[in-house]
Scaffold this motif. Structure first.
Motif, PDB file in Angstrom:
ATOM      1  N   SER A 123      10.102   8.771  10.296  1.00  0.00           N
ATOM      2  CA  SER A 123      10.618   7.594   9.600  1.00  0.00           C
ATOM      3  C   SER A 123      10.747   6.404  10.546  1.00  0.00           C
ATOM      4  O   SER A 123      10.373   5.275  10.196  1.00  0.00           O
ATOM      5  N   ASP A 124      11.249   6.641  11.752  1.00  0.00           N
ATOM      6  CA  ASP A 124      11.370   5.566  12.740  1.00  0.00           C
ATOM      7  C   ASP A 124       9.999   5.024  13.142  1.00  0.00           C
ATOM      8  O   ASP A 124       9.826   3.821  13.348  1.00  0.00           O
ATOM      9  N   LEU A 125       9.028   5.908  13.276  1.00  0.00           N
ATOM     10  CA  LEU A 125       7.668   5.491  13.623  1.00  0.00           C
ATOM     11  C   LEU A 125       7.096   4.566  12.564  1.00  0.00           C
ATOM     12  O   LEU A 125       6.574   3.487  12.869  1.00  0.00           O
ATOM     13  N   VAL A 126       7.198   4.970  11.307  1.00  0.00           N
ATOM     14  CA  VAL A 126       6.652   4.155  10.216  1.00  0.00           C
ATOM     15  C   VAL A 126       7.360   2.818  10.147  1.00  0.00           C
ATOM     16  O   VAL A 126       6.727   1.764   9.956  1.00  0.00           O
ATOM     17  N   ASP A 127       8.689   2.814  10.319  1.00  0.00           N
ATOM     18  CA  ASP A 127       9.432   1.552  10.314  1.00  0.00           C
ATOM     19  C   ASP A 127       8.936   0.611  11.409  1.00  0.00           C
ATOM     20  O   ASP A 127       8.831  -0.604  11.203  1.00  0.00           O
ATOM     21  N   SER A 128       8.623   1.159  12.574  1.00  0.00           N
ATOM     22  CA  SER A 128       8.178   0.329  13.701  1.00  0.00           C
ATOM     23  C   SER A 128       6.810  -0.273  13.461  1.00  0.00           C
ATOM     24  O   SER A 128       6.609  -1.480  13.615  1.00  0.00           O
ATOM     25  N   ILE A 129       5.855   0.553  13.088  1.00  0.00           N
ATOM     26  CA  ILE A 129       4.482   0.067  12.988  1.00  0.00           C
ATOM     27  C   ILE A 129       4.230  -0.739  11.725  1.00  0.00           C
ATOM     28  O   ILE A 129       3.265  -1.505  11.651  1.00  0.00           O
ATOM     29  N   SER A 130       5.088  -0.600  10.724  1.00  0.00           N
ATOM     30  CA  SER A 130       4.874  -1.331   9.473  1.00  0.00           C
ATOM     31  C   SER A 130       5.158  -2.818   9.601  1.00  0.00           C
ATOM     32  O   SER A 130       4.877  -3.589   8.681  1.00  0.00           O
ATOM     33  N   GLU A 131       5.697  -3.245  10.743  1.00  0.00           N
ATOM     34  CA  GLU A 131       6.012  -4.651  10.941  1.00  0.00           C
ATOM     35  C   GLU A 131       4.804  -5.479  11.382  1.00  0.00           C
ATOM     36  O   GLU A 131       4.869  -6.702  11.405  1.00  0.00           O
ATOM     37  N   VAL A 132       3.703  -4.836  11.729  1.00  0.00           N
ATOM     38  CA  VAL A 132       2.544  -5.585  12.209  1.00  0.00           C
ATOM     39  C   VAL A 132       1.791  -6.215  11.034  1.00  0.00           C
ATOM     40  O   VAL A 132       1.939  -5.811   9.883  1.00  0.00           O
ATOM     41  N   GLU A 133       0.954  -7.199  11.362  1.00  0.00           N
ATOM     42  CA  GLU A 133       0.284  -7.968  10.318  1.00  0.00           C
ATOM     43  C   GLU A 133      -0.723  -7.135   9.549  1.00  0.00           C
ATOM     44  O   GLU A 133      -1.506  -6.387  10.124  1.00  0.00           O
ATOM     45  N   ASN A 134      -0.697  -7.275   8.229  1.00  0.00           N
ATOM     46  CA  ASN A 134      -1.620  -6.591   7.312  1.00  0.00           C
ATOM     47  C   ASN A 134      -1.548  -5.070   7.416  1.00  0.00           C
ATOM     48  O   ASN A 134      -2.549  -4.382   7.200  1.00  0.00           O
ATOM     49  N   PHE A 135      -0.375  -4.551   7.717  1.00  0.00           N
ATOM     50  CA  PHE A 135      -0.191  -3.097   7.775  1.00  0.00           C
ATOM     51  C   PHE A 135      -0.382  -2.480   6.394  1.00  0.00           C
ATOM     52  O   PHE A 135       0.160  -2.954   5.397  1.00  0.00           O
ATOM     53  N   LYS A 136      -1.177  -1.421   6.342  1.00  0.00           N
ATOM     54  CA  LYS A 136      -1.360  -0.657   5.108  1.00  0.00           C
ATOM     55  C   LYS A 136      -1.327   0.828   5.444  1.00  0.00           C
ATOM     56  O   LYS A 136      -2.117   1.297   6.268  1.00  0.00           O
ATOM     57  N   LEU A 137      -0.406   1.552   4.828  1.00  0.00           N
ATOM     58  CA  LEU A 137      -0.358   3.004   4.973  1.00  0.00           C
ATOM     59  C   LEU A 137      -1.363   3.590   3.993  1.00  0.00           C
ATOM     60  O   LEU A 137      -1.188   3.510   2.781  1.00  0.00           O
ATOM     61  N   LEU A 138      -2.448   4.166   4.518  1.00  0.00           N
ATOM     62  CA  LEU A 138      -3.557   4.618   3.680  1.00  0.00           C
ATOM     63  C   LEU A 138      -3.397   6.062   3.219  1.00  0.00           C
ATOM     64  O   LEU A 138      -3.654   6.384   2.062  1.00  0.00           O
ATOM     65  N   LYS A 139      -2.985   6.923   4.134  1.00  0.00           N
ATOM     66  CA  LYS A 139      -2.800   8.340   3.809  1.00  0.00           C
ATOM     67  C   LYS A 139      -1.717   8.900   4.709  1.00  0.00           C
ATOM     68  O   LYS A 139      -1.486   8.409   5.817  1.00  0.00           O
ATOM     69  N   ASN A 140      -1.053   9.959   4.245  1.00  0.00           N
ATOM     70  CA  ASN A 140      -0.118  10.673   5.105  1.00  0.00           C
ATOM     71  C   ASN A 140       0.063  12.092   4.579  1.00  0.00           C
ATOM     72  O   ASN A 140      -0.346  12.403   3.460  1.00  0.00           O
TER      73      ASN A 140
END
Length: 209
Positions: A123-140
């Motif tokens: 959860s902490d990882l996703v919170d951190s990286i989701s702040e970058v520009e045009n972030f899209k979580l494609l699969k998990n």
């Protein structure tokens, strides 16, 4: 928690900071300007075809230390530890020729996080990286590798130097003995699908001691 987030971001975005003409030196990535972007993408298409032909015949080598072991293509370059001491491993693909700009890297980050869990670390990882520009979580998803539970994700984002260049990250994270282990595999979006099978093989070889 702030320190953890910084290291997570270092782990995820190291791949855009390696300048292949000077192997082994960490520098700012010189992204192509708009005038040369079309030419670069044409070159990448040629490179993709060559990679597709050769990807199934690659031999792998093993890296190991006190914490883990992992395999990756034997032609890849391992960055000297002193260049990026906060990471357990950085390895990247050697370019085929002078026009080969298909950046592909892997790195492993080990972070001491007492009294946490796999779910919290993810959860902490996703919170951190989701702040970058045009972030899209494609699969998990979730997977066991050598009996160790992992969570994984595939995401895309804009290169921080060139907003027209999209990057793909393929990330595996686990938690063991009060430590978070993060395997990050990075590629230009144009070549990610070509390298997906190699990334899968790399991730399946990871063993946490």
């Amino acid at each position: 928690m702030k320190t953890v987030q910084v290291f997570l971001l270092i782990s995820v975005y190291l791949g855009v900071g390696i300048d292949f003409p000077e192997i082994g030196r960490i520098v700012e990535f010189n992204a192509p300007n708009n005038k040369n972007l079309t030419t670069m993408k044409k070159n990448l298409l040629i490179i993709i075809l060559l990679i597709s032909i050769n990807s199934f015949s690659q031999s792998f080598t093993e890296f190991k230390n006190d914490n883990l072991k992992i395999e990756f293509p034997e032609t890849w370059i391992v960055l000297p530890k002193e260049k990026m001491p906060q990471l357990a491993l950085v390895a990247y693909r050697k370019p085929e020729n002078s026009v080969d700009r298909a950046q592909v890297t892997i790195n492993i980050n080990i972070i001491n996080i007492p009294n946490s869990s796999l779910d919290k670390t993810y959860s902490d990882l996703v919170d951190s990286i989701s702040e970058v520009e045009n972030f899209k979580l494609l699969k998990n998803g979730n997977v066991d590798i050598s009996s160790q539970p992992f969570k994984w994700l595939i995401e895309s984002h804009s290169n921080y130097k060139d907003k027209n260049q999209q990057m793909h990250n393929y990330v595996f994270v686990t938690y063991k003995n009060d430590k978070a282990y993060i395997l990050t595999m990075v590629a230009f979006s144009e070549v990610f699908d070509t390298y997906k099978s190699i990334f899968d093989k790399i991730s399946k070889s990871l063993i946490i001691n």
